[in-house]
Design a protein around this motif. Sequence first.
Motif, PDB file in Angstrom:
ATOM      1  N   LEU A   2      42.559  19.274   6.021  1.00 58.41           N
ATOM      2  CA  LEU A   2      42.045  20.582   6.427  1.00 58.41           C
ATOM      3  C   LEU A   2      40.578  20.481   6.845  1.00 58.41           C
ATOM      4  N   ARG A   3      39.814  19.655   6.139  1.00 58.25           N
ATOM      5  CA  ARG A   3      38.396  19.459   6.500  1.00 58.25           C
ATOM      6  C   ARG A   3      38.296  18.832   7.893  1.00 58.25           C
ATOM      7  N   TYR A   4      39.122  17.827   8.149  1.00 59.64           N
ATOM      8  CA  TYR A   4      39.093  17.221   9.476  1.00 59.64           C
ATOM      9  C   TYR A   4      39.464  18.248  10.541  1.00 59.64           C
ATOM     10  N   ALA A   5      40.480  19.051  10.283  1.00 57.88           N
ATOM     11  CA  ALA A   5      40.913  20.041  11.269  1.00 57.88           C
ATOM     12  C   ALA A   5      39.784  21.014  11.600  1.00 57.88           C
ATOM     13  N   ARG A   6      39.044  21.447  10.579  1.00 57.95           N
ATOM     14  CA  ARG A   6      37.930  22.366  10.834  1.00 57.95           C
ATOM     15  C   ARG A   6      36.825  21.689  11.636  1.00 57.95           C
ATOM     16  N   LEU A   7      36.468  20.459  11.240  1.00 57.51           N
ATOM     17  CA  LEU A   7      35.402  19.745  11.938  1.00 57.51           C
ATOM     18  C   LEU A   7      35.800  19.454  13.383  1.00 57.51           C
ATOM     19  N   ALA A   8      37.033  19.013  13.587  1.00 55.35           N
ATOM     20  CA  ALA A   8      37.473  18.692  14.944  1.00 55.35           C
ATOM     21  C   ALA A   8      37.520  19.942  15.812  1.00 55.35           C
ATOM     22  N   ARG A   9      37.967  21.041  15.249  1.00 55.72           N
ATOM     23  CA  ARG A   9      38.028  22.277  16.040  1.00 55.72           C
ATOM     24  C   ARG A   9      36.630  22.712  16.475  1.00 55.72           C
ATOM     25  N   SER A  10      35.690  22.695  15.542  1.00 51.92           N
ATOM     26  CA  SER A  10      34.334  23.103  15.896  1.00 51.92           C
ATOM     27  C   SER A  10      33.702  22.124  16.881  1.00 51.92           C
ATOM     28  N   ALA A  11      34.016  20.820  16.751  1.00 51.95           N
ATOM     29  CA  ALA A  11      33.460  19.832  17.676  1.00 51.95           C
ATOM     30  C   ALA A  11      34.016  20.030  19.080  1.00 51.95           C
ATOM     31  N   VAL A  12      35.312  20.304  19.187  1.00 49.93           N
ATOM     32  CA  VAL A  12      35.917  20.542  20.499  1.00 49.93           C
ATOM     33  C   VAL A  12      35.332  21.794  21.128  1.00 49.93           C
ATOM     34  N   ALA A  38      46.206  16.892  -3.803  1.00 51.76           N
ATOM     35  CA  ALA A  38      44.839  17.323  -4.079  1.00 51.76           C
ATOM     36  C   ALA A  38      43.822  16.510  -3.292  1.00 51.76           C
ATOM     37  N   VAL A  39      44.160  15.272  -2.944  1.00 51.65           N
ATOM     38  CA  VAL A  39      43.252  14.432  -2.154  1.00 51.65           C
ATOM     39  C   VAL A  39      43.550  14.574  -0.661  1.00 51.65           C
ATOM     40  N   TRP A  40      44.819  14.479  -0.299  1.00 52.95           N
ATOM     41  CA  TRP A  40      45.197  14.430   1.115  1.00 52.95           C
ATOM     42  C   TRP A  40      45.000  15.763   1.817  1.00 52.95           C
ATOM     43  N   LEU A  41      45.455  16.851   1.217  1.00 60.33           N
ATOM     44  CA  LEU A  41      45.420  18.143   1.897  1.00 60.33           C
ATOM     45  C   LEU A  41      43.990  18.616   2.199  1.00 60.33           C
TER      46      LEU A  41
END
Length: 203
Positions: free
Chosen positions: A130-140, A123-126
């Motif tokens: 996923l939040r990092y993946a979304r932020l990194a994708r949009s930043a790239v 509940a904490v890690w996932l």
Amino acid sequence: MRFYAERPARASLQLLADLLAVGWVVACVLVARAAHGLILRLQEPARAIAGAGDSIRGAFDDAARTASEVPFVGDDLARALATGTGAGDSLATAGQEQVEAVAAVALGTGVAVVLLGALPVLAVWLPLRLRYARLARSAVTARAVDTDLLALRAIARRPVRRLLEVSPDPAAAWRRDDRGVVRDLAALELRSLGLRASRTPPD
């Protein structure tokens, strides 16, 4: 989606966190399986009881059939022996019910161990991953197009202390299109995500 940073230090920490999270979940599953198997061992006495009940029932059934062939008193003897058959049935039923109860407890314990042990970590890690993946994708994606949006994201998301290290008034510099400050703000946002700054500075 981009699940890992481009900078080795950040990517290493992310990989370590992923391995720890997966390892913890696997450990919880193994503990749950061990607890399930340990509790299932309690079925053996119950199975013995059920087997004894079946044996008693079978013995009294055979005796009743044999007694029914005795002249004059055969029927009475068969009815008397039927009581033993009923006792065997009750014993076998009680044993089987205990087997099923132990199986239910074993299953419930295994599920509880997994839920209580692994669910809080997931509940904490996932969501964080996923939040990092979304932020990194949009930043790239933004990095490949323009740095203005990244600079604006930095102004909205980064601590004021970090922004003031870039410019005494980063918002004003962004509004007047100070390309040096905009580039530095974009780089700040990318660094916060463990991503590399754009190799080609904007015009």
